[in-house]
Design an enzyme around this catalytic site. Structure first.
Site, short mmCIF file in Angstrom:
data_model
loop_
_atom_site.label_atom_id
_atom_site.label_comp_id
_atom_site.label_asym_id
_atom_site.label_seq_id
_atom_site.Cartn_x
_atom_site.Cartn_y
_atom_site.Cartn_z
CB ALA A 88 -0.93 -0.02 1.21
NE ARG B 103 -7.94 -10.70 2.96
CZ ARG B 103 -6.97 -11.46 2.51
NH1 ARG B 103 -6.46 -11.25 1.31
NH2 ARG B 103 -6.49 -12.44 3.24
CE LYS C 236 5.55 -1.76 14.73
NZ LYS C 236 4.42 -1.92 15.67
CD GLN D 229 2.61 -18.78 2.65
OE1 GLN D 229 1.70 -19.53 2.36
NE2 GLN D 229 3.39 -18.97 3.70
N GLY D 230 0.15 -16.53 -1.41
CA GLY D 230 -0.70 -16.95 -2.53
C GLY D 230 -0.55 -16.10 -3.75
CG HIS E 241 -5.26 -18.59 5.99
ND1 HIS E 241 -5.14 -19.93 5.76
CD2 HIS E 241 -5.04 -17.99 4.79
CE1 HIS E 241 -4.84 -20.14 4.49
NE2 HIS E 241 -4.77 -18.97 3.87
CD GLU F 201 -4.95 -17.79 -3.10
OE1 GLU F 201 -5.58 -16.81 -2.69
OE2 GLU F 201 -3.71 -17.88 -3.06
NE ARG G 82 -8.41 -17.18 3.28
CZ ARG G 82 -7.46 -16.35 2.85
NH1 ARG G 82 -7.21 -15.25 3.52
NH2 ARG G 82 -6.79 -16.60 1.78
CG HIS H 252 -4.34 -14.52 7.02
ND1 HIS H 252 -2.97 -14.65 6.95
CD2 HIS H 252 -4.78 -14.36 5.74
CE1 HIS H 252 -2.59 -14.58 5.66
NE2 HIS H 252 -3.66 -14.39 4.92
CG ASP I 232 1.85 0.63 15.81
OD1 ASP I 232 1.27 0.02 16.72
OD2 ASP I 232 3.03 0.39 15.47
C1 SIN Z 1 -2.88 -17.45 1.07
O1 SIN Z 1 -1.90 -17.58 0.37
O2 SIN Z 1 -3.65 -18.36 1.40
C2 SIN Z 1 -3.18 -16.10 1.58
C3 SIN Z 1 -3.80 -15.33 0.51
C4 SIN Z 1 -4.56 -14.22 1.16
O3 SIN Z 1 -4.66 -14.17 2.37
O4 SIN Z 1 -5.10 -13.42 0.40
#
Ligand code: SIN
Length: 526
Positions: free
Chosen positions: A21, A375, A40, A52-53, A234, A118, A280, A340, A213
């Site tokens: 961001a 999300r 920080k 990761q994803g 997650h 995903e 999720r 997460h 913060d």
């Molecule tokens: C993940 O790789 O499962 C995380 C992807 C995400 O949180 O958007």
């Protein structure tokens, strides 16, 4: 103390945070502006770096922005701001092209991008770089900015508070963590890109910096915070004692990994049409039910059938698992849900603006309305890119003249001296986190929420007025402030929706609760 204006450097824009961001905002700002990026910790200690994803975008010829829109709205369980979703899925494709042109090395197979799938996505639409996508994007952006732009980066800086003048942002105060030297930096535009606050929980995938913060500082300065009750857990996080916990990307389930009970039975069949790849919150809710009904305290992830190619796609995870004694081709991996992503945050409009002129928020620190009550996986990096550009455009269009004279005689309130000791604070931080895990985590009831509130209220009024005298105290106060509104909004929402599961109100109730909760500190107007 009167600030000695002549000795200080002024900036046009101060960005706090160097995840996607903050970096995207800096990237899209014109080079003629004087930009300061503060953070920080070092860049590798951020949720972006650990992502990761990947990053979702409808770039495949089989896919469309409409489908990405529909999946995002379905995952958001009735609370997405559809205008925002439309903007992100449309503009996201252009931002992705710009990132590719900049050199982000998204994986390809022959001439096509390799797209992963995903939870909650109808198509494979996740661009990725193995299982280290966030790192690939953030390092590309930062190297570009360092080599080609005049942006000034300062790491190891603890951001304490936002300074205002006549009701508008005028800068920030904070100090360097290595020598406690305090600084005031002035600018008419302050962009909060500090990430979320999942460290209010003990079980989290987030780095230790995620203590809210920026959200807390924005709130103290009079900005609205919204949707704080929605914290995304997650479902596949390695069960062990380390912090942060090891995430096992949802892309693993996209490649066919199966979720099993400790008795090795699949548990998503017949529960949701997308089974293991359900959104999720649906998977986590099923896990919560099984934990309560059967007393499970972990689940298993089966990746034993993965091909060598599959393992290559998650080589970081495979190697981290090996370090912890697991071979994913032979072992079932014990997983639990862990905090997460922080869906709530500083409420922003379509240009990342909060209600306080000059204060912007971007990424996980913001609440743009994209995510609704849950999300969709891999939409957050995309949000950072799209809103980074929109904030940059808004700042460029805002006209920067007159600031120098406006802050000429600005009074900066003196900060209290540093106090060194952290032991007592650490004890209280642990109590808070354990209570948040147990009472305000994946499953909530009124009694438990009220119990945490009585603990939080011992500290809340100090936390509201005051941002601490050292890092540990400041982080504690920030976490108290954030937890207070997570718990209060969770208490108010007497229904279950998205990631918010109330065992005492298990149904979604559109008639009474299809709304967002927001709060601001109104006496912070000047
Ligand atoms: C993940 O790789 O499962 C995380 C992807 C995400 O949180 O958007």
């Amino acid at each position: 103390m009167v600030f000695d204006f002549n000795e200080k450097e002024l900036f046009d824009v101060i960005i706090i945070g160097e995840g996607i961001a903050g970096l995207a905002t800096a990237y899209y700002l014109p080079d003629k502006l004087k930009v300061l990026v503060l953070s920080k910790a070092s860049q590798d200690i951020s949720n972006t770096w650990m992502a990761q994803g990947g990053i979702a975008a409808s770039i495949s010829k089989f896919d469309s922005p409409e489908s990405h829109f529909n999946d995002t709205v379905a995952a958001g369980d009735g609370l997405c701001d559809e205008t925002v979703v439309r903007v992100v899925v449309q503009e996201g494709r252009e931002r992705i092209v710009e990132m590719i042109q900049l050199g982000v090395p998204f994986e390809r197979i022959d001439d096509e991008f390799s797209l992963a799938r995903e939870g909650g996505h109808s198509f494979a639409r996740i661009l990725h770089y193995g299982d280290q996508t966030g790192k690939a994007i953030a390092s590309t952006l930062k190297s570009y900015l360092v080599s080609n732009r005049r942006v000034k980066f300062l790491e190891g800086f603890f951001f304490e508070q936002i300074i205002k003048s006549n009701g508008k942002a005028a800068g920030i105060t904070g100090y360097f963590l290595d020598n406690n030297k305090r600084f005031t930096f002035l600018a008419p535009n302050v962009v909060i890109a500090t990430g979320g606050a999942c460290h209010i929980y003990k079980s989290t995938t987030n780095p230790f910096t995620a203590t809210g913060d920026g959200i807390a500082a924005g709130f103290r300065a009079g900005a609205y915070i919204s949707d704080m009750e929605f914290v995304q857990f997650h479902p596949t996080v390695l069960k062990d004692e380390r912090s942060p916990m090891l995430l096992i990307t949802e892309a693993a389930r996209g490649m066919g990994a199966r979720l099993l009970t400790p008795e090795k039975e699949p548990f998503m069949e017949g529960y949701h049409i997308m089974e293991d790849l359900a959104p999720r919150f649906v998977v986590v809710r099923r896990m919560a039910e099984l934990m309560l009904d059967k007393g499970y305290d972990y689940f298993l992830l089966d990746m034993r059938h993965f091909s060598d190619e599959d393992v290559k796609n998650i080589s970081f995870i495979a190697s981290e698992l090996r370090k912890r004694g697991y071979d994913l081709k032979n072992d079932l991996i014990p997983v639990i849900p862990a905090a997460h992503y922080f869906i709530g945050g500083l409420k922003t409009d379509l240009y990342g603006r909060t209600n306080v002129p000059g204060i912007y928020a971007c990424g996980e620190a913001s609440c743009s309305g994209l995510h609704g009550a849950n999300r969709l996986a891999s939409n957050s990096l995309l949000e950072g890119l799209v809103f980074g550009k929109r904030i940059a455009d808004s700042i460029s269009a805002s006209g920067l003249s007159g600031f120098k004279s406006a802050v000429k005689d600005l009074e900066i309130t003196a900060r209290p001296e540093f106090r060194g000791k952290c032991d007592d604070v650490f004890k209280e931080i642990n109590v808070l986190k354990e209570k948040m895990d147990a009472r305000a985590g994946i499953a909530r009831v009124e009694e438990g929420l009220k119990e945490i509130l009585s603990f939080i209220e011992k500290y809340y009024y100090d936390a509201l007025e005051f941002c601490g005298t050292n890092k540990c105290e400041s982080e504690f106060y920030n976490m108290v402030l954030i937890s207070k509104w997570v718990v209060t909004m969770a208490l108010n929402r007497k229904e279950s929706r998205g990631v918010h599961l109330r065992l005492d109100y298990p149904q979604k109730n559109d008639d009474e609760f299809k709304f967002h909760q927001s709060i601001r500190r109104s006496y912070a107007d000047n």
